[in-house]
Scaffold this active site. Structure first.
Site, PDB file in Angstrom:
ATOM      1  N   LYS A 128     -20.383 -24.243  -1.693  1.00 48.60           N
ATOM      2  CA  LYS A 128     -19.268 -23.304  -1.866  1.00 48.60           C
ATOM      3  C   LYS A 128     -18.306 -23.353  -0.706  1.00 48.60           C
ATOM      4  O   LYS A 128     -17.102 -23.199  -0.893  1.00 48.60           O
ATOM      5  CB  LYS A 128     -19.789 -21.871  -2.042  1.00 48.60           C
ATOM      6  CG  LYS A 128     -20.316 -21.608  -3.435  1.00 48.60           C
ATOM      7  CD  LYS A 128     -20.344 -20.123  -3.747  1.00 48.60           C
ATOM      8  CE  LYS A 128     -20.910 -19.875  -5.128  1.00 48.60           C
ATOM      9  NZ  LYS A 128     -21.089 -18.442  -5.416  1.00 48.60           N
ATOM     10  N   LYS A 156     -24.326 -29.444 -14.334  1.00 48.72           N
ATOM     11  CA  LYS A 156     -24.670 -28.278 -15.138  1.00 48.72           C
ATOM     12  C   LYS A 156     -23.399 -27.618 -15.696  1.00 48.72           C
ATOM     13  O   LYS A 156     -22.372 -27.584 -15.019  1.00 48.72           O
ATOM     14  CB  LYS A 156     -25.422 -27.286 -14.222  1.00 48.72           C
ATOM     15  CG  LYS A 156     -26.056 -26.132 -14.940  1.00 48.72           C
ATOM     16  CD  LYS A 156     -26.853 -25.274 -13.951  1.00 48.72           C
ATOM     17  CE  LYS A 156     -26.959 -23.853 -14.457  1.00 48.72           C
ATOM     18  NZ  LYS A 156     -27.648 -22.965 -13.519  1.00 48.72           N
ATOM     19  N   LYS A 195     -19.827 -21.675 -15.774  1.00 51.22           N
ATOM     20  CA  LYS A 195     -18.904 -20.705 -16.357  1.00 51.22           C
ATOM     21  C   LYS A 195     -17.607 -20.608 -15.558  1.00 51.22           C
ATOM     22  O   LYS A 195     -16.646 -20.038 -16.019  1.00 51.22           O
ATOM     23  CB  LYS A 195     -19.564 -19.340 -16.487  1.00 51.22           C
ATOM     24  CG  LYS A 195     -19.933 -18.668 -15.190  1.00 51.22           C
ATOM     25  CD  LYS A 195     -20.723 -17.416 -15.513  1.00 51.22           C
ATOM     26  CE  LYS A 195     -21.182 -16.582 -14.350  1.00 51.22           C
ATOM     27  NZ  LYS A 195     -20.867 -16.923 -12.996  1.00 51.22           N
TER      28      LYS A 195
END
Ligand code: TRP
Length: 338
Positions: free
Chosen positions: A119, A201, A204
């Site tokens: 991140k 993966k 969202k």
């Protein structure tokens, strides 16, 4: 609200950050499993809005998304009569316990967290302290409720390990206070991959819309995204790890239909990828149709939704208060006069 039977059920806690759009990957990998846990466990499902603040948010959107996520939990089958559904910031003890846990967590431990490294690479203009200590807040979420089990995907295992270490450290420094939680990997967990890049993966929060199917996508959008999903140039519908795109579509079909992989292969024997895509699109649309209808109903009845969240928060606060007052007492804080 959460009914206590004669013998207490193990406590399960999980949460999703209100960022991006809840995707079919979240449904098949998490929400669908949560629904099945509700009878056997004492469940708490959170919308972890404080975590979402670790990256820049548009305030009005965050506010709307929090309610939308809670409504989607319910629309997917989380039953507020069985489980507590709450918004993290409605329970102030999360931040309070998080602070205390910050004081027994080492910089070195947090430095090793791979999600922090990822991140901070992605948000390199905003590597804030909250992003760094995010796993400590997550530990607080879990330990506040004395959770026994935490359903998480592989990407959260490292955070759960840290939670266990911190819980044990506190218990050793003071006296047994926290249940040391276990990761709960459901028997039929599914790791759903990105439609355009099936080696990663399904996320969202992906910027590329074609990579994920939102639980709220209309039927034509679902159909288009599946039709355009990346596959290799083969034809036969056969599960092979080396053919990641196809394997992902077969997995989705399998979880949605309840057929195991060999049964899915048998079902499509003699047919081609195109057939799989058409049927998978239909199955996805039909699965999401009642979810979307219930979601629309909930979003129109804000009083009902607010009521559920108020009850959920109240239940959580009652439980969290017990843990936090023990913690405050054990570390030597003076109890406030009542
Ligand atoms: N960190 C989790 C994620 O990004 C979300 C989360 C926050 C969580 N608190 C939690 C998950 C507590 C399980 C339990 O997916």
């Amino acid at each position: 609200m959460v009914r206590r039977m004669s013998e207490p059920k193990p406590v399960i806690l999980s949460g999703i950050q209100p960022s991006g759009h809840l995707a079919i990957g979240n449904y098949l990998g998490a929400l669908k499993n949560w629904v099945e846990l509700q009878d056997r466990y004492d469940c708490i499902f959170l919308v972890v809005d404080l975590h979402a603040l670790t990256v820049r948010q548009v305030p009005a959107e965050l506010r709307r998304r929090c309610l939308s996520f809670a409504a989607q939990y319910i629309a997917c089958g989380i039953d507020p009569e069985k489980s507590a559904i709450a918004i993290q910031s409605h329970v102030p003890q999360h931040a309070e316990l998080g602070w205390v846990l910050n004081t027994i967590t080492y910089m070195g431990e947090l430095n090793r967290m791979t999600q922090f490294k990822d991140k901070s690479a992605r948000h390199n203009q905003n590597i804030n302290v909250g992003l760094f200590s995010y796993p400590v807040l997550m530990a607080a979420d879990i330990l506040l409720y004395q959770a026994d089990l935490v359903p998480v995907g592989a990407d959260q295992k490292q955070h759960l390990e840290l939670t266990r270490d911190v819980a044990q450290r506190f218990n050793n420094l003071y006296s047994p206070t926290f249940t040391v939680p276990e990761a709960f990997i459901p028997k039929v967990g599914a790791r759903i991959m990105s439609l355009q890049d099936p080696t990663k993966k399904m996320s969202k929060s992906d910027d590329v819309e074609g990579n994920y199917i939102s639980l709220l996508d209309p039927p034509n959008v679902i159909t288009r995204k599946i039709k355009r999903a990346v596959t290799d140039s083969g034809t036969e519908v056969r599960f092979d790890e080396g053919s990641a795109g196809l394997a992902n579509l077969i997995t989705m079909y399998s979880v949605l239909s309840g057929l195991d992989i060999p049964a899915v292969e048998a079902h499509f024997a003699g047919k081609m990828y195109g057939h799989l895509k058409v049927e998978l699109a239909e199955l996805t649309v039909e699965t999401l149709r009642p979810v979307q209808a219930e979601y629309a109903r909930l979003m129109e009845d804000s009083a009902y939704l607010d009521g559920i969240l108020a009850r959920g928060a109240e239940d959580c606060r009652g439980r969290a208060r017990k843990t936090l007052s023990k913690v405050y007492r054990k570390v030597g804080l003076v109890p406030a006069a009542r």
